[in-house]
Design an enzyme around this catalytic site. Structure first.
Site, PDB file in Angstrom:
ATOM      1  N   TYR A 294     -17.045 -88.505   2.641  1.00 40.56           N
ATOM      2  CA  TYR A 294     -16.016 -88.043   3.577  1.00 40.56           C
ATOM      3  C   TYR A 294     -16.386 -86.661   4.125  1.00 40.56           C
ATOM      4  O   TYR A 294     -16.359 -86.431   5.341  1.00 40.56           O
ATOM      5  CB  TYR A 294     -14.640 -87.994   2.891  1.00 40.56           C
TER       6      TYR A 294
ATOM      7  N   LYS B  82     -17.421 -85.144   8.181  1.00 41.08           N
ATOM      8  CA  LYS B  82     -16.885 -84.007   8.947  1.00 41.08           C
ATOM      9  C   LYS B  82     -18.036 -83.091   9.384  1.00 41.08           C
ATOM     10  O   LYS B  82     -18.062 -82.614  10.519  1.00 41.08           O
ATOM     11  CB  LYS B  82     -15.853 -83.227   8.115  1.00 41.08           C
TER      12      LYS B  82
ATOM     13  N   SER C 264     -12.385 -80.051   8.635  1.00 40.49           N
ATOM     14  CA  SER C 264     -11.767 -79.768   7.335  1.00 40.49           C
ATOM     15  C   SER C 264     -12.486 -78.610   6.664  1.00 40.49           C
ATOM     16  O   SER C 264     -13.696 -78.422   6.859  1.00 40.49           O
ATOM     17  CB  SER C 264     -11.906 -81.018   6.465  1.00 40.49           C
TER      18      SER C 264
HETATM   19  P1  NAD Z   1      -3.758 -90.308   8.392  1.00 40.60           P
HETATM   20  O1  NAD Z   1      -4.490 -91.370   7.658  1.00 40.60           O
HETATM   21  O2  NAD Z   1      -2.310 -90.155   8.148  1.00 40.60           O
HETATM   22  O3  NAD Z   1      -3.979 -90.471   9.964  1.00 40.60           O
HETATM   23  C1  NAD Z   1      -5.167 -90.976  10.506  1.00 40.60           C
HETATM   24  C2  NAD Z   1      -4.766 -92.121  11.432  1.00 40.60           C
HETATM   25  O4  NAD Z   1      -5.933 -92.636  12.052  1.00 40.60           O
HETATM   26  C3  NAD Z   1      -4.099 -93.274  10.691  1.00 40.60           C
HETATM   27  O5  NAD Z   1      -2.858 -93.578  11.323  1.00 40.60           O
HETATM   28  C4  NAD Z   1      -5.082 -94.433  10.815  1.00 40.60           C
HETATM   29  O6  NAD Z   1      -4.425 -95.686  10.919  1.00 40.60           O
HETATM   30  C5  NAD Z   1      -5.816 -94.046  12.085  1.00 40.60           C
HETATM   31  N1  NAD Z   1      -7.177 -94.568  12.180  1.00 40.60           N
HETATM   32  C6  NAD Z   1      -8.163 -94.539  11.249  1.00 40.60           C
HETATM   33  N2  NAD Z   1      -9.264 -95.112  11.734  1.00 40.60           N
HETATM   34  C7  NAD Z   1      -8.984 -95.498  13.013  1.00 40.60           C
HETATM   35  C8  NAD Z   1      -9.717 -96.150  14.032  1.00 40.60           C
HETATM   36  N3  NAD Z   1     -10.980 -96.560  13.840  1.00 40.60           N
HETATM   37  N4  NAD Z   1      -9.113 -96.384  15.219  1.00 40.60           N
HETATM   38  C9  NAD Z   1      -7.848 -96.006  15.431  1.00 40.60           C
HETATM   39  N5  NAD Z   1      -7.087 -95.391  14.492  1.00 40.60           N
HETATM   40  C10 NAD Z   1      -7.661 -95.153  13.301  1.00 40.60           C
HETATM   41  O7  NAD Z   1      -4.530 -88.941   8.106  1.00 40.60           O
HETATM   42  P2  NAD Z   1      -4.136 -87.447   8.482  1.00 40.60           P
HETATM   43  O8  NAD Z   1      -3.851 -86.716   7.224  1.00 40.60           O
HETATM   44  O9  NAD Z   1      -3.146 -87.432   9.573  1.00 40.60           O
HETATM   45  O10 NAD Z   1      -5.544 -86.929   8.999  1.00 40.60           O
HETATM   46  C11 NAD Z   1      -5.844 -86.838  10.377  1.00 40.60           C
HETATM   47  C12 NAD Z   1      -7.224 -86.230  10.540  1.00 40.60           C
HETATM   48  O11 NAD Z   1      -7.249 -84.947   9.907  1.00 40.60           O
HETATM   49  C13 NAD Z   1      -8.343 -87.038   9.899  1.00 40.60           C
HETATM   50  O12 NAD Z   1      -9.485 -86.948  10.727  1.00 40.60           O
HETATM   51  C14 NAD Z   1      -8.586 -86.319   8.588  1.00 40.60           C
HETATM   52  O13 NAD Z   1      -9.887 -86.497   8.120  1.00 40.60           O
HETATM   53  C15 NAD Z   1      -8.337 -84.870   8.999  1.00 40.60           C
HETATM   54  N6  NAD Z   1      -7.982 -83.980   7.882  1.00 40.60           N
HETATM   55  C16 NAD Z   1      -6.880 -84.271   7.108  1.00 40.60           C
HETATM   56  C17 NAD Z   1      -6.559 -83.411   6.046  1.00 40.60           C
HETATM   57  C18 NAD Z   1      -5.382 -83.695   5.161  1.00 40.60           C
HETATM   58  O14 NAD Z   1      -5.288 -83.080   4.088  1.00 40.60           O
HETATM   59  N7  NAD Z   1      -4.452 -84.570   5.542  1.00 40.60           N
HETATM   60  C19 NAD Z   1      -7.347 -82.273   5.786  1.00 40.60           C
HETATM   61  C20 NAD Z   1      -8.439 -82.010   6.617  1.00 40.60           C
HETATM   62  C21 NAD Z   1      -8.753 -82.874   7.671  1.00 40.60           C
HETATM   63  N1  UFG Z   2      -4.018 -81.587  -7.987  1.00 38.33           N
HETATM   64  C1  UFG Z   2      -3.435 -81.724  -9.227  1.00 38.33           C
HETATM   65  N2  UFG Z   2      -2.816 -82.899  -9.522  1.00 38.33           N
HETATM   66  C2  UFG Z   2      -2.733 -83.927  -8.630  1.00 38.33           C
HETATM   67  C3  UFG Z   2      -3.319 -83.780  -7.352  1.00 38.33           C
HETATM   68  C4  UFG Z   2      -3.969 -82.593  -7.070  1.00 38.33           C
HETATM   69  O1  UFG Z   2      -3.493 -80.822 -10.055  1.00 38.33           O
HETATM   70  O2  UFG Z   2      -2.167 -84.994  -8.963  1.00 38.33           O
HETATM   71  C5  UFG Z   2      -4.684 -80.324  -7.663  1.00 38.33           C
HETATM   72  C6  UFG Z   2      -6.144 -80.494  -7.324  1.00 38.33           C
HETATM   73  O3  UFG Z   2      -6.927 -80.460  -8.481  1.00 38.33           O
HETATM   74  C7  UFG Z   2      -6.367 -79.304  -6.414  1.00 38.33           C
HETATM   75  C8  UFG Z   2      -5.027 -79.118  -5.711  1.00 38.33           C
HETATM   76  O4  UFG Z   2      -4.076 -79.800  -6.497  1.00 38.33           O
HETATM   77  O5  UFG Z   2      -6.615 -78.176  -7.188  1.00 38.33           O
HETATM   78  C9  UFG Z   2      -4.996 -79.684  -4.300  1.00 38.33           C
HETATM   79  O6  UFG Z   2      -5.467 -81.021  -4.352  1.00 38.33           O
HETATM   80  P1  UFG Z   2      -5.321 -82.027  -3.116  1.00 38.33           P
HETATM   81  O7  UFG Z   2      -5.881 -83.330  -3.541  1.00 38.33           O
HETATM   82  O8  UFG Z   2      -3.911 -82.009  -2.624  1.00 38.33           O
HETATM   83  O9  UFG Z   2      -6.191 -81.344  -1.976  1.00 38.33           O
HETATM   84  P2  UFG Z   2      -7.751 -81.008  -1.963  1.00 38.33           P
HETATM   85  O10 UFG Z   2      -7.862 -79.540  -1.744  1.00 38.33           O
HETATM   86  O11 UFG Z   2      -8.479 -81.564  -3.108  1.00 38.33           O
HETATM   87  O12 UFG Z   2      -8.264 -81.866  -0.708  1.00 38.33           O
HETATM   88  C10 UFG Z   2      -7.571 -81.921   0.535  1.00 38.33           C
HETATM   89  C11 UFG Z   2      -7.764 -83.290   1.188  1.00 38.33           C
HETATM   90  C12 UFG Z   2      -9.211 -83.494   1.576  1.00 38.33           C
HETATM   91  C13 UFG Z   2      -9.695 -82.366   2.410  1.00 38.33           C
HETATM   92  C14 UFG Z   2      -9.458 -81.062   1.689  1.00 38.33           C
HETATM   93  C15 UFG Z   2      -9.837 -79.891   2.532  1.00 38.33           C
HETATM   94  O13 UFG Z   2      -7.394 -84.306   0.287  1.00 38.33           O
HETATM   95  O14 UFG Z   2      -9.290 -84.663   2.364  1.00 38.33           O
HETATM   96  O15 UFG Z   2      -8.056 -80.931   1.375  1.00 38.33           O
HETATM   97  O16 UFG Z   2      -9.227 -80.029   3.800  1.00 38.33           O
HETATM   98  F1  UFG Z   2     -11.025 -82.486   2.648  1.00 38.33           F
END
Ligand code: NAD
Ligand code: UFG
Length: 350
Positions: free
Chosen positions: A160, A164, A135
């Site tokens: 969190y 990472k 991330s």
């Molecule tokens: P998500 O929660 O939709 O998907 C993650 C999946 O992993 C879920 O289906 C959950 O049930 C499963 N899971 C969690 N722990 C597990 C375990 N111990 N064994 C088996 N399955 C397990 O999340 P996502 O948004 O698809 O994120 C996927 C990956 O990308 C994660 O590693 C997350 O940290 C990373 N990531 C997500 C974002 C974002 O904004 N969505 C940003 C940066 C990184």
């Molecule tokens: N925001 C609002 N109102 C809301 C939600 C978010 O104004 O109700 C704003 C936040 O302040 C931020 C922007 O929208 O400025 C984006 O916020 P998000 O929560 O959608 O995303 P972030 O950048 O905070 O974080 C996301 C994931 C994290 C990850 C990060 C970087 O939630 O898990 O991106 O990958 F680590």
């Protein structure tokens, strides 16, 4: 090509948001995704959506990534069937920043512990290609934007974020003694949107923390007005800036990264971070305006206080991914927001 003759690739967290979209992209590229998930943050609806889009009974195993015996049995059964795993896309992790502050041990156990178990079992089965979900949170508040992969890590803002950073370190240290390993560390910026068919998308449980799921639920009338977290930041319109990329672009990056792993010829281990973003930032107000343009809907919103822990502005320099993976984003912010809205509407009528 039938499912059994394609190269098989494990997708941990395959029922989740990014994993399910990546499974579809893998299948389109000629691989068989083997979905594995403990369904902690997802359900079988996503698995069914993947199967529908692939037009095949894509395999799914309900399994925890920390269950070494379960992983061993799965990997062995694939070997015995003549379809050993060629690589792993490792998505399975907990991902809520706020929850990680309340439950740091749970995050360490699942995100870092899960990776450790997976690596041990993968080693025992000679699986060398791994694509890891990292991330942009590893960079914290960057000194310069756009941020490239050489930017130093800042102390993690949350447990969190620490998981990472720690996972990247585990993978790097592990490769130092495993010269056959090929690892892509994919540092995602902000994935949004859904598959254009609206068969799969993001399923936030409870009140969404992230901007786009909250916004679409506010427009759908499921929530009250969206609160814009702070309008006094040092940006052009006072709201925070992020790099929002379409989840299908992100999914395709995983295919490119897997192919990159498979193509490495070095005798030494290769562990390489890649930023995955569009290369441009959008403010919260720009996202709201883009959504209104893309859908014709009005977004109810109000200005609110800053949210603790938010960085002011971050967007990617994605040049390395373009040069080395041959990947760049193809879909616009408007397309991503229109697809997010189509998914929201499909959920409402489901
Ligand atoms: P998500 O929660 O939709 O998907 C993650 C999946 O992993 C879920 O289906 C959950 O049930 C499963 N899971 C969690 N722990 C597990 C375990 N111990 N064994 C088996 N399955 C397990 O999340 P996502 O948004 O698809 O994120 C996927 C990956 O990308 C994660 O590693 C997350 O940290 C990373 N990531 C997500 C974002 C974002 O904004 N969505 C940003 C940066 C990184
Ligand atoms: N925001 C609002 N109102 C809301 C939600 C978010 O104004 O109700 C704003 C936040 O302040 C931020 C922007 O929208 O400025 C984006 O916020 P998000 O929560 O959608 O995303 P972030 O950048 O905070 O974080 C996301 C994931 C994290 C990850 C990060 C970087 O939630 O898990 O991106 O990958 F680590």
């Amino acid at each position: 090509m039938s499912t059994s003759s394609r190269p098989h690739v494990l997708v941990t967290g395959g029922a989740g948001y990014i994993g399910s979209h990546s499974a579809v992209a893998l299948h389109e590229a000629g691989f068989t995704p083997v979905l594995m998930d403990n369904l902690h943050n997802s359900d079988l609806q996503a698995v069914n959506g993947v199967r529908e889009l692939c037009g095949e009974p894509v395999p799914f195993h309900q399994l925890d990534v920390r269950d070494g015996e379960g992983l061993t049995a799965l990997f062995t059964s694939l070997e015995e069937a003549g379809t050993p795993l060629q690589g792993i896309l490792h998505f399975a992790a907990h991902k809520a920043v706020g929850e990680s502050v309340a439950h740091p041990a749970m995050y360490a156990s699942n995100n870092v512990g899960g990776l450790g178990t997976l690596l041990e079992v993968a080693d025992a089965h000679n699986i060398r290609n791994l694509v890891f979900s990292s991330s942009c949170t590893v960079y914290g508040e960057p000194e310069n934007v756009p941020v490239d992969e050489s930017a130093p890590f800042q102390p993690a803002e949350s447990p969190y974020g620490w998981t990472k950073q720690a996972s990247e370190r585990v993978l790097t240290d592990h490769a130092a003694t495993h010269p056959e390993h090929r690892v892509a560390l994919l540092r995602y910026f902000n994935p949004i949107g859904a598959h254009p068919s609206a068969s799969i998308g993001e399923l936030p449980l409870g009140v969404p923390n992230n901007l786009v799921p909250f916004l679409t639920q506010a427009v759908a009338g499921i929530r009250g007005a969206l609160t814009v977290f702070g309008d006094d930041y040092p940006t052009a319109d006072g709201t925070c800036i992020r790099d929002y990329l379409h989840v299908m672009d992100l999914a395709e990056a995983h295919v490119a990264a897997l192919k990159w792993c498979l193509a490495q010829k070095s005798r030494e281990a290769v562990v390489r971070p890649f930023n995955l973003g569009t290369g441009s930032g959008a403010s919260v107000l720009e996202v709201i305006r883009a959504f209104e343009r893309a859908t014709g809907e009005r977004v109810p919103y109000a200005m609110g206080d800053r949210r603790a822990g938010d960085v002011v502005a971050i967007w990617a320099n994605p040049s390395r991914a373009k040069e080395e993976l041959g990947w760049e984003t193809k879909r616009s912010l408007e397309t991503a927001l229109a697809d997010a809205w189509r998914w929201q509407q499909a959920l409402k009528t489901a």
